[in-house]
Design a protein around this motif. Structure first.
Motif, PDB file in Angstrom:
ATOM      1  N   ALA A  92     -25.678  -3.992 -44.669  1.00 16.61           N
ATOM      2  CA  ALA A  92     -26.937  -4.712 -44.874  1.00 16.61           C
ATOM      3  C   ALA A  92     -26.964  -5.332 -46.259  1.00 16.61           C
ATOM      4  O   ALA A  92     -26.494  -4.739 -47.232  1.00 16.61           O
ATOM      5  CB  ALA A  92     -28.131  -3.779 -44.700  1.00 16.61           C
ATOM      6  N   VAL A  93     -27.516  -6.533 -46.329  1.00 11.61           N
ATOM      7  CA  VAL A  93     -27.811  -7.172 -47.608  1.00 11.61           C
ATOM      8  C   VAL A  93     -29.322  -7.312 -47.684  1.00 11.61           C
ATOM      9  O   VAL A  93     -29.936  -7.935 -46.807  1.00 11.61           O
ATOM     10  CB  VAL A  93     -27.150  -8.558 -47.727  1.00 11.61           C
ATOM     11  N   LEU A 122     -28.015  -4.478 -52.436  1.00 15.05           N
ATOM     12  CA  LEU A 122     -29.289  -5.035 -52.897  1.00 15.05           C
ATOM     13  C   LEU A 122     -28.997  -6.162 -53.880  1.00 15.05           C
ATOM     14  O   LEU A 122     -28.454  -5.928 -54.954  1.00 15.05           O
ATOM     15  CB  LEU A 122     -30.131  -3.945 -53.570  1.00 15.05           C
ATOM     16  N   PHE A 123     -29.337  -7.387 -53.487  1.00 14.06           N
ATOM     17  CA  PHE A 123     -29.080  -8.549 -54.331  1.00 14.06           C
ATOM     18  C   PHE A 123     -30.404  -9.134 -54.815  1.00 14.06           C
ATOM     19  O   PHE A 123     -31.290  -9.451 -54.015  1.00 14.06           O
ATOM     20  CB  PHE A 123     -28.277  -9.608 -53.573  1.00 14.06           C
ATOM     21  N   THR A 158     -26.782   0.958 -52.074  1.00 14.74           N
ATOM     22  CA  THR A 158     -25.421   1.439 -52.316  1.00 14.74           C
ATOM     23  C   THR A 158     -24.812   0.713 -53.504  1.00 14.74           C
ATOM     24  O   THR A 158     -24.177   1.313 -54.360  1.00 14.74           O
ATOM     25  CB  THR A 158     -24.550   1.226 -51.062  1.00 14.74           C
ATOM     26  N   VAL A 159     -24.985  -0.616 -53.542  1.00 15.67           N
ATOM     27  CA  VAL A 159     -24.566  -1.429 -54.690  1.00 15.67           C
ATOM     28  C   VAL A 159     -25.689  -2.414 -55.008  1.00 15.67           C
ATOM     29  O   VAL A 159     -26.486  -2.759 -54.136  1.00 15.67           O
ATOM     30  CB  VAL A 159     -23.245  -2.201 -54.431  1.00 15.67           C
ATOM     31  N   ILE A 160     -25.744  -2.849 -56.250  1.00 12.92           N
ATOM     32  CA  ILE A 160     -26.809  -3.751 -56.686  1.00 12.92           C
ATOM     33  C   ILE A 160     -26.203  -4.881 -57.505  1.00 12.92           C
ATOM     34  O   ILE A 160     -25.351  -4.659 -58.374  1.00 12.92           O
ATOM     35  CB  ILE A 160     -27.860  -3.006 -57.530  1.00 12.92           C
ATOM     36  N   GLY A 161     -26.642  -6.112 -57.228  1.00 11.62           N
ATOM     37  CA  GLY A 161     -26.175  -7.263 -57.983  1.00 11.62           C
ATOM     38  C   GLY A 161     -27.283  -8.285 -58.116  1.00 11.62           C
ATOM     39  O   GLY A 161     -28.322  -8.183 -57.453  1.00 11.62           O
ATOM     40  N   LEU A 172     -18.345 -15.015 -56.334  1.00  9.14           N
ATOM     41  CA  LEU A 172     -17.238 -14.063 -56.188  1.00  9.14           C
ATOM     42  C   LEU A 172     -17.651 -12.659 -56.607  1.00  9.14           C
ATOM     43  O   LEU A 172     -17.209 -11.665 -56.017  1.00  9.14           O
ATOM     44  CB  LEU A 172     -16.026 -14.527 -56.992  1.00  9.14           C
ATOM     45  N   GLU A 173     -18.519 -12.570 -57.601  1.00  9.42           N
ATOM     46  CA  GLU A 173     -19.005 -11.263 -58.053  1.00  9.42           C
ATOM     47  C   GLU A 173     -19.788 -10.564 -56.941  1.00  9.42           C
ATOM     48  O   GLU A 173     -19.586  -9.368 -56.686  1.00  9.42           O
ATOM     49  CB  GLU A 173     -19.882 -11.445 -59.277  1.00  9.42           C
ATOM     50  N   LEU A 174     -20.660 -11.299 -56.270  1.00 14.06           N
ATOM     51  CA  LEU A 174     -21.438 -10.715 -55.172  1.00 14.06           C
ATOM     52  C   LEU A 174     -20.549 -10.374 -53.981  1.00 14.06           C
ATOM     53  O   LEU A 174     -20.730  -9.346 -53.320  1.00 14.06           O
ATOM     54  CB  LEU A 174     -22.549 -11.679 -54.740  1.00 14.06           C
ATOM     55  N   LEU A 175     -19.575 -11.240 -53.698  1.00 15.18           N
ATOM     56  CA  LEU A 175     -18.646 -10.970 -52.598  1.00 15.18           C
ATOM     57  C   LEU A 175     -17.825  -9.713 -52.862  1.00 15.18           C
ATOM     58  O   LEU A 175     -17.547  -8.933 -51.950  1.00 15.18           O
ATOM     59  CB  LEU A 175     -17.719 -12.171 -52.367  1.00 15.18           C
TER      60      LEU A 175
END
Length: 417
Positions: A92-93, A122-123, A158-161, A172-175
């Motif tokens: 999930a995004v 989580l973006f 799980t990850v955040i950007g 590319l950082e988000l990918l």
């Protein structure tokens, strides 16, 4: 079959409020105009899915969902559709805007994704950044600052950007963040024929060509099986039912295994020597996609069927029905032939599957070649939790013909384990 089937791709759902930037983010990550973007809130009304390749994830299906704060007349129905997506995706995004506080709705949906064990990226959309004109400084809220300000987000994601979704500067950082996640319930390194085929093995595939067979091609499980045999550097021999004895006799050594269409189980069983293992494409799919143990356990319920028993027959795809369709014609006829008459039969297809299956005495499911492993496991779990026996086509047909023990013998250690 030039592309990876949808069922074998990683499914990624994009969630967030109306105008949070979900569609803009999708277009930025995929580097193409996949989703319609507008300043009008609620542009995405229903889940929209598209297959594509996103490195480093590879083949994926991305699904853009409606805003979770949809207040239109159809908002409730759209939220139900979005909730269905939650149960089917592998990743999930979730999108939040840096210029807006997380709402109760945001926390609810993040919690729902977490509850379903879906890994969450989580973006933060660095939108409407304020500019200090005097010092010519652009004041942006980055991910760490935003998360520190709003407690609870770090526990859910799980990850955040963060990034300006209208720019490709951080694409590319988000990918990389997304690609670093481990998708939930995907096949991974598991294969359809894992542990069954070795280099040099000969496997005979019996593929009947009848009126229900698609014109000019094989069906997906047959194609996948042939490809895997080739991957293992084995020899795949293909024939129709009545050509099987001639093919076996033409070989210097017996084949390692015979795999057939479940509809031909009884005849292929007669034609295949007992010394040669026999199973079906449907049973291979049951092992590959779901839990073969649960589907075999459901066989006990067949003998308890009586007049008035309620049976759900569920197809995972929406193919055009033929006059001798397996789900709506052949299986009901086979049940009648075995003495199970006057059953109350109900049918579903595609993504439709009842939330409440406790009303059924038995669920008969297809091989699920068009469904993701996560969706198959969800359906099996739904049945098991509600105490409803479930089998699949191959297991049912083998049981009704009295050859289930033979059909599952290649996997008996796995089933018992």
């Amino acid at each position: 079959m030039e592309q990876t089937p949808k069922a074998n791709r990683v499914h990624i759902g994009f969630f967030g409020r109306c105008n949070a930037g979900k569609s803009t983010l999708i277009n930025m990550l995929t580097d193409q105009p996949v989703s319609l973007v507008s300043e009008v809130a609620g542009t995405t009304t229903d889940p929209v899915s598209k297959s594509m390749e996103i490195l480093p994830l590879g083949p994926v299906v991305i699904t853009d969902t409606a805003g979770i704060d949809d207040t239109t007349e159809l908002g409730t129905l759209r939220m139900e559709k979005t909730e269905e997506v939650v149960k089917k995706i592998n990743l999930a995004v979730y999108v939040l805007r840096a210029d807006e506080e997380p709402t109760t709705d945001d926390m609810h949906w993040l919690g729902l994704l977490k509850q379903n064990n879906v890994p969450i990226a989580l973006f933060i959309n660095e939108i409407n950044a304020e500019i200090d004109k005097e010092n010519n400084i652009e004041n942006k809220t980055d991910a760490s600052t935003y998360v520190e300000t709003h407690k609870g987000l770090s526990e859910l994601a799980t990850v955040i950007g963060s990034a300006d979704f209208t720019s490709k500067a951080k694409r590319l950082e988000l990918l990389d963040l997304l690609g670093g996640l481990t998708p939930l319930d995907v096949e991974g390194d598991q294969t359809l024929l894992q542990g069954l085929v070795e280099e040099g093995d000969t496997i005979i595939l019996v593929c009947p060509i009848d009126s229900a067979a698609p014109k000019g091609r094989l069906i997906l499980p047959q194609v996948q099986t042939i490809r895997e045999i080739l991957d293992y550097k084995g020899l795949a021999l293909v024939c129709q039912t009545e050509e099987l004895p001639a093919m076996i006799n033409s070989l210097k050594n017996p084949p390692k295994m015979v795999i057939c269409d479940s509809q031909a189980f009884d005849r292929v069983d007669e034609l295949t020597p007992d010394t040669i293992p026999l199973t079906s494409f449907s049973i291979l799919m049951a092992r590959f996609k779901g839990k073969l143990q649960d589907l075999v356990a459901g066989v006990e319920a067949i003998k308890n069927l009586k007049a008035g028993s309620k049976v759900l027959i569920s197809e995972g795809c929406t193919h055009r029905r033929q006059c001798d369709d397996i789900g709506t014609v052949k299986i009901p006829n086979l049940l009648k032939k075995q003495g199970h008459t006057d059953l109350q039969l109900e049918f579903t297809s595609g993504g439709a599957f009842p939330k409440d299956v406790s009303q059924y005495d038995l669920i008969i499911h297809c091989g699920a070649c068009m469904l993701t492993r996560r969706e198959v496991l969800r359906r099996i779990e739904c049945a098991v939790v509600q105490g409803t026996p479930i089998v699949n086509y191959g297991v049912l047909i083998a049981a009704l013909h009295g050859i289930l023990e033979r059909a599952i013998s290649p996997f008996i250690d796995e089933i018992k384990g």
